[in-house]
Design a protein around this motif. Structure first.
Motif, PDB file in Angstrom:
ATOM      1  N   THR A   1      -8.461  -4.306 -12.145  1.00  0.00           N
ATOM      2  CA  THR A   1      -7.114  -4.662 -11.679  1.00  0.00           C
ATOM      3  C   THR A   1      -6.359  -3.404 -11.257  1.00  0.00           C
ATOM      4  OG1 THR A   1      -7.168  -6.473 -13.244  1.00  0.00           O
ATOM      5  CG2 THR A   1      -5.032  -5.962 -12.305  1.00  0.00           C
TER       6      THR A   1
ATOM      7  N   ASN B   1      -4.789  -2.777  -7.631  1.00  0.00           N
ATOM      8  CA  ASN B   1      -3.371  -2.452  -7.431  1.00  0.00           C
ATOM      9  C   ASN B   1      -3.192  -1.219  -6.570  1.00  0.00           C
ATOM     10  OD1 ASN B   1      -2.530  -4.520  -8.973  1.00  0.00           O
ATOM     11  ND2 ASN B   1      -1.926  -3.311 -10.752  1.00  0.00           N
TER      12      ASN B   1
ATOM     13  N   THR C   1       2.895  -2.795  -5.137  1.00  0.00           N
ATOM     14  CA  THR C   1       3.204  -3.809  -6.138  1.00  0.00           C
ATOM     15  C   THR C   1       4.704  -3.924  -6.420  1.00  0.00           C
ATOM     16  OG1 THR C   1       2.787  -2.143  -7.812  1.00  0.00           O
ATOM     17  CG2 THR C   1       0.976  -3.618  -7.294  1.00  0.00           C
TER      18      THR C   1
ATOM     19  N   ARG D   1      -2.972  -7.433 -15.955  1.00  0.00           N
ATOM     20  CA  ARG D   1      -1.741  -7.349 -15.156  1.00  0.00           C
ATOM     21  C   ARG D   1      -0.560  -6.991 -16.034  1.00  0.00           C
ATOM     22  NH1 ARG D   1      -2.781 -12.477 -12.136  1.00  0.00           N
ATOM     23  NH2 ARG D   1      -4.284 -11.859 -10.562  1.00  0.00           N
TER      24      ARG D   1
END
Ligand code: SAH
Length: 267
Positions: free
Chosen positions: A179, A183, A188, A118
């Motif tokens: 990830t 996303n 986001t 992240r």
């Protein structure tokens, strides 16, 4: 006041609904003994969309064994760069994450593999990122670990925590890829941090530490013969903050003025 942040071109990349390009992520392998592990790491990287490999003093490279183990990822070996030290390999990087199979004496900010992914994706594409992996027998030494902003430990069986090097590259690479894919499916915008300045790079921060050390010695605050981990603690402090370029220039300016004052006094 009108937000300054709108003038930052990186603003345009926020709230993206597409997979991010990982070409600013470099995998750094430090002092690898077995060329097979370099080849297998390259293969894991290519599987997971990573392309930049840096080798710090590899014991045996280039090598037919590495090429064999890389299979269809030979291009990654061919474009890899070899460096004499970790410091040189990460000179352009604003985010450096070191991997370690065990916790060290001075605790350091830790991330899980998912948090690592992240953080990396949050800071791309403005920041060059390094993921640093250690020697097969001894991992990364303390000096090297202290050049990292964060450490990541892959959770394992507590009785056997040490993964094969290429397996560790695969786990971190997979986490990053997974990830990134996740996303892609969601907006986001709300999660990203905005910042108006670029982060200071590894090279800039090293110059700052040297300057800080010089000044601390000059004002008799620091005795290099009896260092008491002062520089390690300073490194940990500034790693936690991760200064931007403007903040670092301010601090360098303060240090320079202290030096000027000392000189004037001596006159
Ligand atoms: N005995 C060494 C292990 C080296 S394994 C040590 O204690 O550190 C070789 C490299 O693989 C490590 O330097 C690290 O980069 C990576 N690695 C192995 N196991 C890991 C784990 N559980 N978490 C994170 N990285 C790991």
């Amino acid at each position: 006041m009108f937000p300054l942040l709108l003038y930052n071109p990186s603003f345009l990349n926020r709230g993206r609904l597409f997979m991010q390009d990982l070409s600013k992520v470099t995998v750094v392998l430090v002092n690898t003994s077995h060329p097979g592990n370099i080849g297998a790491s390259a293969r894991a990287m290519k599987n997971m969309g990573l392309s930049r490999l840096a080798l710090v003093q590899p014991k045996d490279f280039p090598s037919g064994v590495a090429t064999g183990r890389a299979a269809s990822a030979v291009d990654i070996l061919e474009t890899s760069e070899v460096f004499d030290s970790l410091e040189e390999a990460i000179a352009d990087c604003g985010l450096v994450i070191g991997t370690s199979a065990r916790s060290r004496r001075i605790p350091w900010p830790m991330l899980s593999p998912t948090q690592t992914a992240r953080k990396v994706l949050d800071e791309l594409p403005d920041t060059e990122v390094a993921l640093v992996f250690g020697r097969e027998d001894a991992g990364l030494n303390n000096d090297e670990l202290q050049q990292c902003h964060y450490h990541v430990q892959i959770p394992t069986n507590e009785n056997y925590s040490s993964l094969n090097l290429a397996a560790a590259v695969m786990v971190i690479g997979y986490e990053l890829f997974r990830t990134n894919l996740e996303n892609e499916a969601k907006d986001t915008t709300q999660e990203n941090e905005f910042w108006d300045q670029e982060r200071a790079t590894g090279e800039q921060v090293e110059h700052f530490y040297r300057h800080l050390e010089r000044v601390m010695i000059a004002i008799d605050f620091h005795d290099p013969k009896n260092p008491r981990q002062l520089m390690q603690r300073m490194r940990r402090l500034f790693s936690r903050i991760r200064m931007d370029v403007m903040e670092m220039n301010i601090l360098r300016g303060i240090l320079t003025n202290i030096e000027l004052h000392i000189k004037n006094k001596q006159k």
